[in-house]
Enzyme design. Structure first.
Site, PDB file in Angstrom:
ATOM      1  N   GLU A  37     -26.009   8.947  13.771  1.00 61.49           N
ATOM      2  CA  GLU A  37     -25.227   9.633  14.787  1.00 61.49           C
ATOM      3  C   GLU A  37     -23.728   9.539  14.536  1.00 61.49           C
ATOM      4  O   GLU A  37     -22.984  10.508  14.743  1.00 61.49           O
ATOM      5  CB  GLU A  37     -25.562   9.065  16.170  1.00 61.49           C
ATOM      6  CG  GLU A  37     -24.806   9.704  17.326  1.00 61.49           C
ATOM      7  CD  GLU A  37     -25.167  11.152  17.567  1.00 61.49           C
ATOM      8  OE1 GLU A  37     -24.404  11.818  18.290  1.00 61.49           O
ATOM      9  OE2 GLU A  37     -26.193  11.620  17.023  1.00 61.49           O
ATOM     10  N   HIS A  93      -5.357   1.190   6.176  1.00 64.46           N
ATOM     11  CA  HIS A  93      -5.968   0.398   5.104  1.00 64.46           C
ATOM     12  C   HIS A  93      -6.589  -0.842   5.729  1.00 64.46           C
ATOM     13  O   HIS A  93      -5.882  -1.724   6.224  1.00 64.46           O
ATOM     14  CB  HIS A  93      -4.946   0.000   4.051  1.00 64.46           C
ATOM     15  CG  HIS A  93      -5.507  -0.920   2.999  1.00 64.46           C
ATOM     16  ND1 HIS A  93      -6.746  -0.726   2.416  1.00 64.46           N
ATOM     17  CD2 HIS A  93      -5.000  -2.054   2.437  1.00 64.46           C
ATOM     18  CE1 HIS A  93      -6.977  -1.680   1.546  1.00 64.46           C
ATOM     19  NE2 HIS A  93      -5.941  -2.507   1.540  1.00 64.46           N
ATOM     20  N   HIS A 111      -9.213  -4.222   5.626  1.00 63.80           N
ATOM     21  CA  HIS A 111      -9.914  -5.243   4.852  1.00 63.80           C
ATOM     22  C   HIS A 111     -11.171  -5.696   5.593  1.00 63.80           C
ATOM     23  O   HIS A 111     -11.649  -6.810   5.387  1.00 63.80           O
ATOM     24  CB  HIS A 111      -9.010  -6.453   4.607  1.00 63.80           C
ATOM     25  CG  HIS A 111      -7.989  -6.243   3.549  1.00 63.80           C
ATOM     26  ND1 HIS A 111      -7.232  -7.263   3.038  1.00 63.80           N
ATOM     27  CD2 HIS A 111      -7.594  -5.124   2.890  1.00 63.80           C
ATOM     28  CE1 HIS A 111      -6.402  -6.790   2.114  1.00 63.80           C
ATOM     29  NE2 HIS A 111      -6.609  -5.493   2.014  1.00 63.80           N
ATOM     30  N   CYS A 159       0.815  -1.217   0.000  1.00 66.04           N
ATOM     31  CA  CYS A 159       0.000   0.000   0.000  1.00 66.04           C
ATOM     32  C   CYS A 159       0.849   1.269   0.000  1.00 66.04           C
ATOM     33  O   CYS A 159       0.303   2.380  -0.042  1.00 66.04           O
ATOM     34  CB  CYS A 159      -0.906   0.044   1.221  1.00 66.04           C
ATOM     35  SG  CYS A 159      -1.941  -1.408   1.457  1.00 66.04           S
ATOM     36  N   HIS A 197     -12.803  -5.147  -1.860  1.00 62.45           N
ATOM     37  CA  HIS A 197     -11.451  -5.139  -1.316  1.00 62.45           C
ATOM     38  C   HIS A 197     -11.420  -4.576   0.107  1.00 62.45           C
ATOM     39  O   HIS A 197     -11.198  -5.307   1.059  1.00 62.45           O
ATOM     40  CB  HIS A 197     -10.556  -4.313  -2.246  1.00 62.45           C
ATOM     41  CG  HIS A 197      -9.121  -4.278  -1.852  1.00 62.45           C
ATOM     42  ND1 HIS A 197      -8.099  -4.172  -2.771  1.00 62.45           N
ATOM     43  CD2 HIS A 197      -8.503  -4.309  -0.650  1.00 62.45           C
ATOM     44  CE1 HIS A 197      -6.935  -4.153  -2.147  1.00 62.45           C
ATOM     45  NE2 HIS A 197      -7.160  -4.227  -0.855  1.00 62.45           N
ATOM     46  N   GLU A 252     -50.776  -8.844 -15.868  1.00 60.37           N
ATOM     47  CA  GLU A 252     -51.396 -10.152 -16.073  1.00 60.37           C
ATOM     48  C   GLU A 252     -50.496 -11.284 -15.589  1.00 60.37           C
ATOM     49  O   GLU A 252     -49.382 -11.458 -16.051  1.00 60.37           O
ATOM     50  CB  GLU A 252     -51.735 -10.346 -17.545  1.00 60.37           C
ATOM     51  CG  GLU A 252     -52.735  -9.318 -18.054  1.00 60.37           C
ATOM     52  CD  GLU A 252     -53.062  -9.526 -19.501  1.00 60.37           C
ATOM     53  OE1 GLU A 252     -53.827 -10.461 -19.791  1.00 60.37           O
ATOM     54  OE2 GLU A 252     -52.568  -8.771 -20.338  1.00 60.37           O
ATOM     55  N   ASP A 272     -46.009  -5.094 -13.647  1.00 61.27           N
ATOM     56  CA  ASP A 272     -46.612  -5.897 -14.695  1.00 61.27           C
ATOM     57  C   ASP A 272     -47.942  -6.371 -14.142  1.00 61.27           C
ATOM     58  O   ASP A 272     -48.109  -6.517 -12.934  1.00 61.27           O
ATOM     59  CB  ASP A 272     -45.712  -7.084 -15.037  1.00 61.27           C
ATOM     60  CG  ASP A 272     -46.174  -7.809 -16.283  1.00 61.27           C
ATOM     61  OD1 ASP A 272     -47.163  -7.334 -16.887  1.00 61.27           O
ATOM     62  OD2 ASP A 272     -45.555  -8.820 -16.632  1.00 61.27           O
TER      63      ASP A 272
END
Length: 412
Positions: free
Chosen positions: A155, A130, A132, A112, A205, A283, A281
């Site tokens: 909050e 960083h 995960h 990183c 990630h 019918e 939809d």
């Protein structure tokens, strides 16, 4: 400790004495402690994730402070201060850990590192985390097309720099790559495009979070993970975290839409309702197929005469009548069964309506899919009854709006 003057302050030189000084050693120890703590939270498991902190020294401006960074591929809960790397402000290695015996891997600085340096350079950060954490991963997967995570009226938003309870927190999402360093440009673009953000999510990630100090970065990281976890739980409950009232998630055409606002917030922080639409939809989906012939057709036949009589003089109804005249004339020329001549207007309103009704009933009976009939059904017949969703069923509403689709839902 060797030092050089800079703007009336002292900037520590990169001497061996300074690398072994108390500020550097304290930062190494702090980093190893935080890695163990974050491992317990599930943020850096499987050797993933990383942390970096600048060595705080009040005599050195933050951009010139040294950087301590965790290694890559190391069990974070077992790291010790000696495992840390020390970098110059520009990213040059000043101190690296010694190799350990098998089965430990050769030492390697965090993958990183280029992304951390971008956060330091572009935001003058004092620490970058960083993570995960599972929450930061899943929250990017709920809507795979979204380029942002948005949440409001929670909050814990108050724990994010520059935000309050009523604010909308926006976190940019960038796409993942095979190698961490390949994310550097995308991260920089997101930082530039979102000047208020203190974090960037990486889809499937994790997340990068920075703050003015390690305490600030840690506090924000905890708040971000809380908000992500809350969003996931609200989603599981069918609630929308991105709206002020956190009401039910709306679905449009089978696609979940979490960005639709339940309303706007006025100066008193009250939510004002907004208009929404849904698509259905008919019918075989909302009702049995027989509902059309058993309920809707009789409804249309029973209401066409009343509607025409009540709105005969309006421009819209006259347009409908004109279209029906043209259709009926074509039907008569083609010998269509049930078509009857429509007298001219001077024959009288009642006679014209009677002829129109006879033709409409014949068209409905034959279940004809023609524009003249549909326009009258959709725009007019019986719509007064359903204008505020008072229909006996959604199917009755959809029938009178665009053939067999579309309902207009007005929230009041």
């Amino acid at each position: 400790m060797a030092a050089v003057a800079l703007n009336g302050l002292k900037m520590a030189a990169t001497s061996q004495a300074y690398l072994e000084s108390t500020p550097v050693n304290d930062t190494r120890k702090l980093l190893s402690d935080l890695c163990r703590h974050f491992y317990g939270l599930g943020w850096v498991s499987g050797t993933g994730g990383s942390i970096t902190i600048k060595v705080h020294d009040e005599s050195i401006p933050k951009p010139q402070q040294l950087i301590v960074m965790s290694p890559s591929g190391v069990q974070k809960e077992r790291m010790v201060p000696e495992d840390m790397y020390v970098l110059s402000p520009s990213g040059c290695f000043l101190s690296s850990p010694s190799p350990k015996p098998y089965p430990n891997k050769p030492p390697k600085c965090s993958d990183c590192a280029p992304l951390f340096l971008k956060a330091y350079l572009m935001r003058n950060a004092g620490a970058v985390i960083h993570s995960h954490g599972m929450e930061s991963c899943i929250v990017t997967m709920i809507d795979p097309l979204s380029k942002e995570f948005r949440i409001t009226h929670m909050e814990m938003i108050k724990g994010i720099q520059g935000h309050g309870y009523y604010d909308e927190l926006v976190v940019p999402i960038i796409e993942n790559t095979a190698y961490e360093r390949e994310l550097t440009d995308a991260l920089a673009e997101a930082i530039e495009a979102y000047p208020k953000t203190t974090a960037v999510l990486v889809r499937n990630h994790g997340i990068y979070i920075w703050g003015d100090s390690w305490i600030h970065a840690k506090t924000q990281a905890e708040c971000y993970h809380y908000l992500f976890d809350a969003a996931i739980k609200l989603y599981q409950l069918g609630l929308d975290w991105s709206t002020p009232d956190h009401g039910p998630i709306k679905k449009y055409g089978g696609k979940t839409n979490m960005s639709v606002k339940a309303g706007t917030v006025n100066s008193n922080h009250e939510t004002e309702p907004s208009r929404r639409c849904i698509v259905l939809d008919i019918e075989g989906t909302t009702t049995p197929i027989s509902f059309v012939t058993d309920v809707l057709f009789p409804f249309a036949r029973n209401n066409v005469s009343r509607h025409l009589a009540a709105t005969y003089e309006t421009d819209e109804t006259q347009d409908d009548i004109k279209l029906l005249r043209t259709q009926v004339q074509n039907d008569l020329e083609q010998g269509i069964v049930g078509a009857v001549p429509i007298p001219p207007d001077d024959a009288g309103k009642e006679e014209v309506i009677a002829a129109l009704v006879a033709n409409v009933e014949a068209m409905i009976k034959a279940d004809r899919k023609i524009t003249a009939l549909k326009q009258l059904q959709v725009r007019k017949m019986g719509w007064e009854k359903y204008d505020h969703c008072e229909a006996d069923s959604w199917s009755q509403l959809t029938f009178f709006h665009a053939g067999s689709y579309l309902a207009n839902w007005i929230s009041e």
